[in-house]
Design an enzyme around this catalytic site. Structure first.
Site, mmCIF file in Angstrom:
data_model
loop_
_atom_site.group_PDB
_atom_site.id
_atom_site.type_symbol
_atom_site.label_atom_id
_atom_site.label_comp_id
_atom_site.label_asym_id
_atom_site.label_seq_id
_atom_site.Cartn_x
_atom_site.Cartn_y
_atom_site.Cartn_z
ATOM 1 N N GLY A 208 1.068 -1.241 0.165
ATOM 2 C CA GLY A 208 -0.127 -0.067 -0.074
ATOM 3 C C GLY A 208 0.701 1.178 0.164
ATOM 4 O O GLY A 208 2.187 1.367 -0.510
ATOM 5 N N THR A 235 1.718 -3.398 -7.553
ATOM 6 C CA THR A 235 2.767 -2.453 -7.770
ATOM 7 C C THR A 235 3.019 -1.824 -9.134
ATOM 8 O O THR A 235 3.093 -0.632 -9.262
ATOM 9 C CB THR A 235 4.284 -2.911 -7.364
ATOM 10 O OG1 THR A 235 3.940 -3.504 -5.908
ATOM 11 C CG2 THR A 235 5.355 -2.256 -7.321
ATOM 12 N N ILE A 262 6.341 -14.142 -6.581
ATOM 13 C CA ILE A 262 7.126 -15.679 -6.694
ATOM 14 C C ILE A 262 6.114 -16.769 -7.241
ATOM 15 O O ILE A 262 6.441 -17.772 -7.313
ATOM 16 C CB ILE A 262 7.515 -16.141 -5.023
ATOM 17 C CG1 ILE A 262 8.415 -16.993 -4.981
ATOM 18 C CG2 ILE A 262 6.090 -16.343 -4.239
ATOM 19 C CD1 ILE A 262 9.034 -17.194 -3.589
ATOM 20 N N ASP A 263 4.799 -16.364 -7.156
ATOM 21 C CA ASP A 263 4.018 -17.343 -7.614
ATOM 22 C C ASP A 263 4.013 -17.504 -9.107
ATOM 23 O O ASP A 263 3.167 -18.521 -9.618
ATOM 24 C CB ASP A 263 2.432 -16.855 -7.353
ATOM 25 C CG ASP A 263 2.311 -16.834 -5.684
ATOM 26 O OD1 ASP A 263 3.074 -17.596 -4.935
ATOM 27 O OD2 ASP A 263 1.292 -16.316 -5.311
ATOM 28 N N MET A 306 3.608 -21.871 -1.630
ATOM 29 C CA MET A 306 3.003 -20.680 -2.038
ATOM 30 C C MET A 306 2.310 -20.882 -3.223
ATOM 31 O O MET A 306 2.668 -21.700 -3.987
ATOM 32 C CB MET A 306 3.970 -19.648 -2.304
ATOM 33 C CG MET A 306 4.610 -19.092 -1.037
ATOM 34 S SD MET A 306 5.987 -18.253 -1.087
ATOM 35 C CE MET A 306 7.202 -19.290 -1.395
ATOM 36 N N GLY A 307 1.185 -19.924 -3.451
ATOM 37 C CA GLY A 307 0.336 -20.184 -4.764
ATOM 38 C C GLY A 307 -1.094 -19.562 -4.253
ATOM 39 O O GLY A 307 -1.979 -20.345 -4.182
ATOM 40 N N ARG A 308 -1.296 -18.341 -4.296
ATOM 41 C CA ARG A 308 -2.679 -17.408 -3.569
ATOM 42 C C ARG A 308 -3.560 -17.987 -4.696
ATOM 43 O O ARG A 308 -4.767 -18.255 -4.353
ATOM 44 C CB ARG A 308 -2.302 -15.958 -3.766
ATOM 45 C CG ARG A 308 -3.449 -15.280 -3.062
ATOM 46 C CD ARG A 308 -3.004 -13.836 -3.151
ATOM 47 N NE ARG A 308 -2.317 -13.505 -2.261
ATOM 48 C CZ ARG A 308 -2.214 -13.385 -0.958
ATOM 49 N NH1 ARG A 308 -3.595 -13.254 -0.516
ATOM 50 N NH2 ARG A 308 -1.445 -13.179 0.049
ATOM 51 N N GLU A 362 -1.502 -22.718 -1.303
ATOM 52 C CA GLU A 362 -2.263 -22.023 -0.195
ATOM 53 C C GLU A 362 -3.471 -21.574 -0.573
ATOM 54 O O GLU A 362 -4.361 -21.280 0.301
ATOM 55 C CB GLU A 362 -1.104 -20.721 0.171
ATOM 56 C CG GLU A 362 -0.918 -19.818 -0.657
ATOM 57 C CD GLU A 362 0.125 -18.632 -0.322
ATOM 58 O OE1 GLU A 362 0.167 -18.341 0.744
ATOM 59 O OE2 GLU A 362 0.745 -18.096 -1.266
ATOM 60 N N TYR A 419 7.838 -19.031 4.268
ATOM 61 C CA TYR A 419 8.626 -17.962 4.840
ATOM 62 C C TYR A 419 10.295 -18.210 4.340
ATOM 63 O O TYR A 419 10.985 -17.431 4.052
ATOM 64 C CB TYR A 419 8.407 -17.236 6.127
ATOM 65 C CG TYR A 419 7.144 -16.791 6.324
ATOM 66 C CD1 TYR A 419 6.835 -15.514 5.504
ATOM 67 C CD2 TYR A 419 6.154 -17.150 6.783
ATOM 68 C CE1 TYR A 419 5.664 -15.031 5.625
ATOM 69 C CE2 TYR A 419 4.908 -16.704 6.909
ATOM 70 C CZ TYR A 419 4.731 -15.635 6.154
ATOM 71 O OH TYR A 419 3.397 -14.909 6.310
#
Length: 504
Positions: A208, A235, A262-263, A306-308, A362, A419
């Site tokens: 933000g 961004t 990163i995904d 990871m992997g939203r 995730e 992390y």
């Protein structure tokens, strides 16, 4: 500026498009096309894309171009590129990227089909629009961590200095809000010399804090004329707003984006930096889970990666490992109970092998977790949905099913290396990739391009309109060959045979 072209001027008019209107512009300075005749087909455009799209000849060639400073500063002078005198580039057969060079978005085409969408190829140009001693550049990093950020920072600084003789580079501390609420740091090759060996970001980061007016005010106050922005889709959307404000004020400021996630969920480009490192590091977690469950009776290991919204890390880590029995990703819905469900498959695999390893992204199964926890839809400062821990939820569900329903003792092992993976330095492959990204951004900014992002398209680096990499997310195609390879590797169910999700 030199606007000499090989064809008639009328064939080089461009469309600057948005969802409401279009207007004609002259093509930017370094494009020429040896076409014998002007295009006979209609101009191509796509609605809601604020960038220029042009069919340049009658075989369906479409160039999706990026802005140039001369679009709104037409009398801007140009200068010979300092690389003319570079000892390193003296050995290169063709030092500068040709004005006609473009990169095809689709490398596989059918006979007699249109040539399709192309992007301007990245690289050094024969002319630049900044004198090196007049450049004051800045670098900012935003959003979550990712292996390779420090390498990109280092190579922007070193690329500006070694290739173009630029000495004045500022690091904006703490993300976008750092433009107007934090101090800056002077970046030199000596300062950033070994930062690529560390994880995280040397400049710190935040989510933000984007206020385009305040940011551009600060850019003006500090006399910054090149802005390098490293971050994800949110961004990059912010970078597009900064560019538009710069254009509105008529400032000679080049805005360059370096996409980060990163995904690997950024559209158009082949892959995002840090992805190779993440897949490699994920192997350690998968191997640990495999060792654990292989050493006990009825062992079930669950590894959350990871992997939203996109399951690329989970998919590629599974394919690389060959020790995974089931991979669950956001793009492929799954269900637990009933024929063809996950519980049935776990029971079958335990009976066959005595153990099982599950990799879950995730973002998979979030609707189940939210329902179970009656959680509200909350978002972080970047607008990303806050995810619940699907790994812990699945671990408990599997344990409850087999101990309470099946009356079967199992040994559960849950590993979450999220992390650990995000915070490590980039590997050799990503280091090289980050260097190329940074150098491409530097070449583009020095050549006067602005409002662009960089990345490889079919293994060739290109300048891409920011809107193209933020309009949609790259996701795993569950009807594609790579997912089919995974299903063949794990022999797991596709979970697509049930007409409806069974209650859990």
């Amino acid at each position: 500026m030199d606007l000499s072209l090989a064809a008639s001027p009328s064939s080089f008019d461009l469309l600057l498009l948005n969802s409401h209107k279009f207007s004609l512009f002259q093509f930017n300075p370094d494009f020429s096309l040896k076409s014998k005749k002007p295009p006979t087909k209609s101009l191509f455009w796509r609605q809601n894309r604020p960038f220029r799209v042009r069919a340049l000849n009658d075989d369906g060639f479409v160039l999706e171009d990026v802005p140039h400073l001369t679009d709104f500063l037409p009398h801007l002078p140009s200068y010979p590129n300092p690389l003319h005198h570079s000892h390193a580039y003296a050995i290169v057969k063709q030092t500068f990227v040709g004005p006609e060079d473009a990169v095809a978005q689709n490398i596989v085409v059918h006979k007699d089909s249109p040539r399709g969408v192309h992007f301007r190829r990245a690289g050094p140009r024969e002319k630049v629009y900044f004198m090196p001693d007049e450049v004051r550049a800045c670098i900012v990093t935003c959003g979550g961590l990712c292996p390779g950020i420090n390498t990109v920072i280092r190579e922007i600084v070193c690329g500006l200095n070694y290739m173009y003789g630029v000495d004045d580079v500022l690091g904006i501390m703490g993300g976008y809000r750092g433009f107007y609420s934090k101090n800056t740091i002077n970046l030199t090759p000596k300062v950033v010399n070994d930062i690529h060996k560390r994880g995280g970001t040397f400049l710190c980061t935040s989510r933000g804090g984007h206020d385009a007016n305040k940011i551009v005010d600060n850019i003006q106050d500090r006399r910054i004329n090149q802005v390098y922005i490293i971050g994800g889709d949110g961004t990059q959307r912010g970078a597009a707003l900064i560019y538009k404000e710069v254009e509105k004020r008529g400032l000679q400021v080049a805005v360059a984006g370096i996409p980060k996630t990163i995904d690997n969920d950024i559209a158009v480009i082949d892959k995002s930096f840090g992805f190779d490192t993440a897949v490699e590091e994920a192997q350690r977690a998968i191997n640990a889970a495999h060792v654990e469950v292989e050493s006990v009776e009825n062992g079930v290991g669950i590894v959350k990666l990871m992997g939203r919204y996109s399951g690329f890390i989970a998919m590629f880590a599974t394919l690389a490992s060959r020790d995974v029995d089931c991979c669950l990703i956001p793009e492929s819905p799954f269900y637990l109970e009933g024929p063809g469900g996950l519980f049935e498959f776990i029971e079958q695999r335990i009976k066959e092998n005595g153990h099982m390893v599950i990799v879950i992204a995730e973002g998979a199964g979030q609707e189940y977790v939210a329902q179970a926890m009656q959680a509200a839809d909350e978002r972080d400062a970047s607008g990303n949905r806050l995810l619940l821990d699907v790994g812990l939820w699945l671990t408990q569900k599997v344990k409850d099913h087999f101990t309470k329903v099946k009356k079967m003792e199992i040994n559960m092992k849950y590993i979450d290396p999220t992390y650990m993976i995000r915070a490590i330095p980039s590997n050799a492959s990503d280091n090289i990739y980050c260097s190329l990204l940074a150098q491409s951004a530097v070449h583009g900014a020095m050549a006067g391009y602005t409002g662009f992002t960089v990345g490889p398209v079919n293994s060739r680096h290109a300048y891409i309109p920011i809107a193209r990499v933020t309009e949609a997310q790259n996701t795993v195609k569950v009807t594609g060959r790579m997912w089919a390879r995974l299903l063949a590797s794990t022999n797991q169910p596709s979970f697509l045979n049930s007409n409806e999700m069974l209650p859990i």
